[in-house]
Write a protein that holds these residues in place. Structure first.
Motif, PDB file in Angstrom:
ATOM      1  N   ASP A 218       0.298  22.979  -8.838  1.00  0.00           N
ATOM      2  CA  ASP A 218       1.600  23.485  -9.277  1.00  0.00           C
ATOM      3  C   ASP A 218       2.765  22.969  -8.429  1.00  0.00           C
ATOM      4  O   ASP A 218       3.910  23.342  -8.643  1.00  0.00           O
ATOM      5  N   MET A 219       2.482  22.076  -7.503  1.00  0.00           N
ATOM      6  CA  MET A 219       3.515  21.557  -6.607  1.00  0.00           C
ATOM      7  C   MET A 219       4.431  20.570  -7.340  1.00  0.00           C
ATOM      8  O   MET A 219       3.973  19.750  -8.118  1.00  0.00           O
ATOM      9  N   ASP A 220       5.731  20.684  -7.089  1.00  0.00           N
ATOM     10  CA  ASP A 220       6.709  19.760  -7.659  1.00  0.00           C
ATOM     11  C   ASP A 220       7.202  18.846  -6.531  1.00  0.00           C
ATOM     12  O   ASP A 220       8.120  19.201  -5.794  1.00  0.00           O
ATOM     13  N   CYS A 221       6.613  17.690  -6.423  1.00  0.00           N
ATOM     14  CA  CYS A 221       6.932  16.755  -5.330  1.00  0.00           C
ATOM     15  C   CYS A 221       8.417  16.422  -5.291  1.00  0.00           C
ATOM     16  O   CYS A 221       9.012  16.294  -4.220  1.00  0.00           O
TER      17      CYS A 221
ATOM     18  N   LYS B 287       0.854  -1.185   0.000  1.00  0.00           N
ATOM     19  CA  LYS B 287       0.000   0.000   0.000  1.00  0.00           C
ATOM     20  C   LYS B 287       0.892   1.237   0.000  1.00  0.00           C
ATOM     21  O   LYS B 287       1.830   1.340   0.780  1.00  0.00           O
ATOM     22  N   SER B 288       0.617   2.155  -0.894  1.00  0.00           N
ATOM     23  CA  SER B 288       1.399   3.385  -0.980  1.00  0.00           C
ATOM     24  C   SER B 288       1.104   4.267   0.219  1.00  0.00           C
ATOM     25  O   SER B 288      -0.056   4.447   0.586  1.00  0.00           O
ATOM     26  N   PRO B 289       2.128   4.847   0.832  1.00  0.00           N
ATOM     27  CA  PRO B 289       1.892   5.731   1.978  1.00  0.00           C
ATOM     28  C   PRO B 289       1.077   6.961   1.579  1.00  0.00           C
ATOM     29  O   PRO B 289       1.186   7.445   0.451  1.00  0.00           O
TER      30      PRO B 289
ATOM     31  N   ALA C 270      13.353  14.347  -3.701  1.00  0.00           N
ATOM     32  CA  ALA C 270      14.596  13.862  -4.308  1.00  0.00           C
ATOM     33  C   ALA C 270      15.758  13.981  -3.324  1.00  0.00           C
ATOM     34  O   ALA C 270      16.633  13.128  -3.277  1.00  0.00           O
ATOM     35  N   SER C 271      15.724  15.033  -2.503  1.00  0.00           N
ATOM     36  CA  SER C 271      16.861  15.306  -1.610  1.00  0.00           C
ATOM     37  C   SER C 271      16.531  15.181  -0.132  1.00  0.00           C
ATOM     38  O   SER C 271      17.430  15.213   0.699  1.00  0.00           O
ATOM     39  N   GLY C 272      15.245  15.118   0.207  1.00  0.00           N
ATOM     40  CA  GLY C 272      14.850  15.071   1.615  1.00  0.00           C
ATOM     41  C   GLY C 272      14.692  16.449   2.228  1.00  0.00           C
ATOM     42  O   GLY C 272      14.667  16.600   3.443  1.00  0.00           O
ATOM     43  N   ALA C 273      14.583  17.460   1.381  1.00  0.00           N
ATOM     44  CA  ALA C 273      14.419  18.835   1.869  1.00  0.00           C
ATOM     45  C   ALA C 273      13.160  18.956   2.726  1.00  0.00           C
ATOM     46  O   ALA C 273      12.161  18.278   2.493  1.00  0.00           O
ATOM     47  N   ASN C 274      13.220  19.812   3.714  1.00  0.00           N
ATOM     48  CA  ASN C 274      12.099  20.077   4.630  1.00  0.00           C
ATOM     49  C   ASN C 274      11.626  18.820   5.356  1.00  0.00           C
ATOM     50  O   ASN C 274      10.468  18.717   5.736  1.00  0.00           O
TER      51      ASN C 274
ATOM     52  N   THR D 146      12.399   9.595  -2.015  1.00  0.00           N
ATOM     53  CA  THR D 146      11.750   8.553  -2.819  1.00  0.00           C
ATOM     54  C   THR D 146      12.768   7.797  -3.652  1.00  0.00           C
ATOM     55  O   THR D 146      13.801   8.341  -4.032  1.00  0.00           O
ATOM     56  N   LYS D 147      12.464   6.544  -3.917  1.00  0.00           N
ATOM     57  CA  LYS D 147      13.333   5.707  -4.744  1.00  0.00           C
ATOM     58  C   LYS D 147      12.785   5.586  -6.164  1.00  0.00           C
ATOM     59  O   LYS D 147      13.329   4.855  -6.968  1.00  0.00           O
ATOM     60  N   HIS D 148      11.698   6.288  -6.449  1.00  0.00           N
ATOM     61  CA  HIS D 148      11.092   6.162  -7.780  1.00  0.00           C
ATOM     62  C   HIS D 148      10.811   7.534  -8.400  1.00  0.00           C
ATOM     63  O   HIS D 148       9.691   7.854  -8.753  1.00  0.00           O
ATOM     64  N   LEU D 149      11.866   8.293  -8.554  1.00  0.00           N
ATOM     65  CA  LEU D 149      11.752   9.637  -9.148  1.00  0.00           C
ATOM     66  C   LEU D 149      11.363   9.615 -10.618  1.00  0.00           C
ATOM     67  O   LEU D 149      10.929  10.617 -11.166  1.00  0.00           O
ATOM     68  N   ASP D 150      11.505   8.459 -11.254  1.00  0.00           N
ATOM     69  CA  ASP D 150      11.186   8.342 -12.679  1.00  0.00           C
ATOM     70  C   ASP D 150       9.688   8.309 -12.948  1.00  0.00           C
ATOM     71  O   ASP D 150       9.257   8.468 -14.079  1.00  0.00           O
ATOM     72  N   ARG D 151       8.887   8.127 -11.925  1.00  0.00           N
ATOM     73  CA  ARG D 151       7.431   8.069 -12.124  1.00  0.00           C
ATOM     74  C   ARG D 151       6.871   9.482 -12.221  1.00  0.00           C
ATOM     75  O   ARG D 151       7.198  10.348 -11.424  1.00  0.00           O
ATOM     76  N   PRO D 152       6.004   9.731 -13.189  1.00  0.00           N
ATOM     77  CA  PRO D 152       5.582  11.102 -13.477  1.00  0.00           C
ATOM     78  C   PRO D 152       4.493  11.690 -12.571  1.00  0.00           C
ATOM     79  O   PRO D 152       4.407  12.887 -12.435  1.00  0.00           O
TER      80      PRO D 152
END
Length: 77
Positions: A44-47, A33-35, A52-56, A61-67
């Motif tokens: 307009d948010m860029d997840c 199950k996805s968290p 990608a870096s753990g900011a804030n 995530t290990k799946h940055l390739d998913r759109p």
């Protein structure tokens, strides 16, 4: 005697068929199950900018390739 031998062969044959075919179905694979997303999400948010870096404090995530993150992850209510 001949009848008894045929019945025995038939019984063995049926047993092999029924037992051999009985438990061959594999169980369905478990799907994780996805968290849930614990914060507000806007169009307009860029997840990836945080995940990608753990900011804030975001989980990396290990799946940055998913759109599209919200196709699997839903906002926690």
């Amino acid at each position: 005697m001949k009848k008894r031998g045929l019945l025995l062969i038939l019984a063995v044959f049926l047993t092999v068929i029924l037992v051999g075919c009985g438990g061959t179905k594999e169980p369905a694979p478990k799907v994780a199950k996805s968290p849930a997303i614990p914060h507000e999400v806007t169009q307009d948010m860029d997840c990836k900018s945080c995940h990608a870096s753990g900011a804030n404090g975001a989980k990396i995530t290990k799946h940055l390739d998913r759109p599209n993150c919200t196709s699997c992850h839903k906002v926690k209510e």
